[in-house]
Scaffold this active site. Structure first.
Site, PDB file in Angstrom:
ATOM      1  N   TYR A   1       0.823  -1.215   0.000  1.00 60.02           N
ATOM      2  CA  TYR A   1       0.000   0.000   0.000  1.00 60.02           C
ATOM      3  C   TYR A   1       0.856   1.263   0.000  1.00 60.02           C
ATOM      4  O   TYR A   1       0.536   2.234  -0.695  1.00 60.02           O
ATOM      5  CB  TYR A   1      -0.960  -0.014   1.179  1.00 60.02           C
ATOM      6  CG  TYR A   1      -2.119  -0.975   1.012  1.00 60.02           C
ATOM      7  CD1 TYR A   1      -2.571  -1.356  -0.256  1.00 60.02           C
ATOM      8  CD2 TYR A   1      -2.772  -1.510   2.119  1.00 60.02           C
ATOM      9  CE1 TYR A   1      -3.639  -2.233  -0.405  1.00 60.02           C
ATOM     10  CE2 TYR A   1      -3.845  -2.380   1.971  1.00 60.02           C
ATOM     11  CZ  TYR A   1      -4.276  -2.737   0.709  1.00 60.02           C
ATOM     12  OH  TYR A   1      -5.332  -3.593   0.563  1.00 60.02           O
TER      13      TYR A   1
ATOM     14  N   CYS B   1       3.800   6.422  10.837  1.00 54.75           N
ATOM     15  CA  CYS B   1       2.691   7.342  10.586  1.00 54.75           C
ATOM     16  C   CYS B   1       2.179   7.979  11.875  1.00 54.75           C
ATOM     17  O   CYS B   1       1.928   9.186  11.924  1.00 54.75           O
ATOM     18  CB  CYS B   1       1.564   6.619   9.847  1.00 54.75           C
ATOM     19  SG  CYS B   1       1.052   5.059  10.591  1.00 54.75           S
TER      20      CYS B   1
ATOM     21  N   ASN C   1      -2.159   8.326   6.681  1.00 53.64           N
ATOM     22  CA  ASN C   1      -0.993   7.495   6.999  1.00 53.64           C
ATOM     23  C   ASN C   1      -0.187   7.100   5.775  1.00 53.64           C
ATOM     24  O   ASN C   1       1.021   6.893   5.873  1.00 53.64           O
ATOM     25  CB  ASN C   1      -1.429   6.226   7.743  1.00 53.64           C
ATOM     26  CG  ASN C   1      -2.473   5.414   6.992  1.00 53.64           C
ATOM     27  OD1 ASN C   1      -3.493   5.963   6.583  1.00 53.64           O
ATOM     28  ND2 ASN C   1      -2.224   4.144   6.796  1.00 53.64           N
TER      29      ASN C   1
END
Lengths: 337, 337, 337, 337
Positions: free
Chosen positions: B12, B147, B304
């Protein structure tokens, strides 16, 4: 006390069976079978059952005799499994897709493999109390329909004679319908907020609808943002006499006295048509409709794990064992939720 | 044109790096490395990149020379991998957790294994432009913070001198933070609607916050219903001089001219404090606060995958390569969404 | 059969009272009072009650005598209303915020207006069966605590003697807590997916926690993406003897035999700590904890409309009227959901 | 620099117009008109525009001359408003439903009131670049279609000659489509998780589809759990020659070179058909299909506020003002999200 066994007890339908049967005043869960978690506490997999039970999962070969066996095992595996378990219980209620149609050719067309126990197919009674109550009272083999099929059958069956044969069903489902096994497609980041047309044509439940309604049913299915819940929106063409009054009368006559079907078809209001949002945990199937000229839209909603699975199975069990049909199925659902 | 390589490009964070770098007018993606999908189209894994690129994933050994290499590979694997990739690029920007603290003992305490490349640890500059802009302009090794750490650092750093040393950080995160690999915990039916306190004490990002703020930071972390987004709510005790005016002044002075930090601390309104809901896709970190007597609550929110990862990395890349710092990072976020 | 009246019956807490009391084998709902919808069917506002009841809302002046009156009317309005309704029932159970603290100064500090019925304040017993079971058995005036307060009290009360006086409570809540009246802040497009810190300091429920636990409690509150559900994460400092074993023992001793408190503090597993996701519709409050050195994190979760409101009220009613405490409160919650 | 004015700038479509136009290198927003909030900062209503603009809303009578006026005012109000604003700009692009059909009888049938400016109806060019690019380059009055109509038109138009005339469209929409005004129906607790069939028959967008495709289109519409996003699933009957290859060819030929239409019709994969989840903020309309015998299912997805509204309007503005068609519309959407 009815002694019941549940096979496939660690899955989502299995967990829902356990919730209903543990809370049921007339049943005792003798066996909760899981191939993945034998020996583990049931509430370690189904955390909503904490403080409800100290039951442990048993291995398949520990399954002893019981009055009713409920099989919530996977499609394709169940047809191999069930013949071996058949003798453990007087009555077997199957929630898988493997014994729903008497014709093995239909099975092969929709599931892609030949049926391995075709000799049993003709013996199953469909687990739809609204259509087969008398037969269910004496059935030894019962097959609960698919969740989307159940909704569509209840939406469409009253319209016999009022609509033409061709029906397009738009089915929507939450993620629990795809089961408790993790995979790329049901990863939260992928599935959350999705409108995923996973069956643009020929969803396999259309065969069940066709058989039990006599209609030429076509079904498209979409995964929506929800965990529980199924809704079907069925598009049909009305005959000349099918005005709103006639349609409403047909639903009322079909479902007068039915304990778990409500007609929801108001002219106004936020909740004027069936919405599964209201039905989580409940055994209701709400059905509704709208008519505009010769267009008839029939709608039904239910909780796929309850009226679309475990609740329907318990309702059948109640009928078969001579208990009040609604026993253990009283939870009405929440609002708001 | 800066030639960049991305390792871990199928994850991701990797996908977000590709989105930003493909849309960046000053960079060219030379390599998108994936061990799982070499040879496959990038847009088959990251469907938002359809019609944006015809790039294919390459295997790790196909990674050639580039100006900047961005590593978005897993924690624990990266410390073995990075030393071998170090010479492929003049500058390496790492997004994993493996090179964030110069002290290998801290790594072992929070990650549970000894560090295998301790000799490299001291060479990394933290990828926090607001604190290390000058150093980043010349850094060859950059480590982007976690994050939640990034959010907490930006929320707390202006309060130096205005609060006592003990800070309790309550961090909340969406599901994308746990990555693109499916497992029982991030199955949609389990993760949807969850408020899952997955780190009731000692979330590993607390070490990063402690180091870069000098505070005794403790972090609790909860997974919330969201795919993207991090929010931290930091509880601190104000010193005698820390009234609301002083706190506001401190934030204003710290972030005057910062292109990607906004102060969001209004007295009224639905959106008066930082909420990650507004920040999906954006490189902003919104920071805000409230003061009540000696209680100070500092709040920050970010995406994030962007300001908490790929966006911060691109911001560092811009600084390091002498490009305008905001280049390719202009998307402001959506409302409503 | 206990005859009950519900004031504020068209609100969300009112609807939940109706759901529980209509399904309760020992109560009969004599009056469901609504100022907005007198004469309308109850199920037109609470659609989950379709087929459960044919009850109509009555106007306030139609409220006749009953055994127990439950008031789920708004904060600030209830203190004017309740004195006039006091004589309609032997026992009044109030769910509003208006009669929770005996000290009118506390009310004014947190609600911003003077209390208009201060003479009644001292007569109310808090509706927390775990702390006041004996008093509740004889109470004529009962005040159910706020939903977040209820969770925090149950999380923290067992820790008396094991933690220092200062506690920071991070509370999270679904949208149903803000009631059934539409406004800009709870419009779906604004509220959906939000992490909205609506009370960064001094949420009013902190006063209730302070009073019933003796702690110096500070509460921050955040709206999260959920309709139902409250979770509190409480940060405390342990005393020297407060290791994990001592903390676990304290919880076990406090809640042994409690029918609606479960200790959920496992070492592993997706559901190892309390999560309100599992509790919709259930009267359980799950409590859990983690210890790391002198840091103690205590966590509780409940359904704000059930154990945080209507369910607690029914539990109190059961105690007050000599019925089994769990009667009508058996729904265990769903999984997955 | 094109000077633009936006009327209805405080609504959701208005906010999206502002986001796109403020970020657009060729336009300058001269006026953002709001009747509710004149004098207030634009970013107080659209918080994603913080740090993007210092613009204030103006009152309607402050609207001065501009090159292009975009009206995102409510249905039924716009037909009274637009004639008065017509002279403020050379080109007017209307996003309301009031000027989409040249026949005032169609308007009255679907909107329930007579049209008050029927003389203008014939002068509008539909804001569908894929069908009317040449006309749009010279149009002074442009009417952007409804979001669900836009999706259905792009899904169905390539099938001309391959399907029979009767099409059933099942449309699904997020909550932002009902606008920024709070009401009982879009309260979060009611709308969250809903599957609300708000138009079981005869959704008003069906008239637009019928006109621009020549089909006998019927549309059902359901609100789903999402803020942004529209998806249409169109059920049609294929002619003898309409096999999968022919259908794919028709889509390819229709959309070769179209910058904002992508064909998404893969045989496998989680994202194999159009899903609006991927499209938030993007101007893409993804179209896909499936064929099974004579059944053809055509699917399209878009962001209702972008390609279904503000993005389409900006695309038309670009065409009309001779700028590159994709200018300011480059955001590709996020994954995961």
């Amino acid at each position: 006390m009815i002694r019941v066994g549940v096979a496939g007890a660690a899955g989502y339908l299995g967990g829902e069976l356990l919730r209903l049967l543990i809370g049921h005043p007339g049943t005792e869960v003798a066996h909760a079978v899981s191939t993945r978690f034998p020996g583990r506490r049931v509430d370690s997999v189904h955390p909503n059952l904490r403080a409800q039970t100290d039951l442990l999962f048993s291995a398949p070969d520990e399954l002893g005799a019981c009055d009713v066996l409920l099989t919530a095992t996977p499609h394709k595996a169940t047809m191999s499994l069930l013949p071996h378990l058949r003798d453990r219980a007087k009555t077997v209620i199957d929630l898988s897709g493997d014994f729903r149609d008497p014709d093995p050719a239909v099975y092969e067309r929709y599931y892609g493999v030949p049926h391995t126990a075709p000799e049993l197919l003709g013996a199953f009674v469909p687990g739809v109390p609204e259509l087969f109550r008398a037969e269910l009272a004496e059935a030894d083999l019962i097959s609960v329909p698919g969740c989307m099929a159940a909704a569509a059958i209840l939406a469409l069956r009253p319209l016999t004679g009022l609509i033409g044969p061709d029906v397009q069903i738009d089915a929507r489902t939450g993620s629990s319908g795809s089961g408790a096994l993790a995979g790329d497609a049901n990863l939260h980041a992928e599935r959350s907020g999705a409108l995923r047309v996973f069956a643009p044509v020929r969803h396999r439940h259309e065969a069940e609808v066709a058989r039990l309604t006599g209609l030429n049913a076509r079904m498209t299915a979409t995964g929506v943002e929800a965990v529980r819940g199924v809704q079907v929106v069925c598009h049909a063409t009305g005959t000349a006499s099918a005005d709103e009054r006639a349609v409403r009368r047909a639903y009322r006559e079909s479902y007068a006295g039915e304990p778990f079907v409500r007609i929801v078809a108001h002219r106004a209001g936020t909740h004027r048509l069936p919405d599964p949002k209201l039905l989580s945990g409940s055994n209701y199937c709400d059905v509704g409709f709208a008519v505009d000229g010769d267009r008839i839209t029939a709608i039904a909603a239910l909780d796929n794990l309850v009226k679309g699975g475990a609740g329907a199975a318990v309702q059948c069990l109640n009928i078969r064992t001579g208990q009040p049909e609604t026993l253990g199925l009283g939870f009405p659902g929440l609002h708001p939720v």
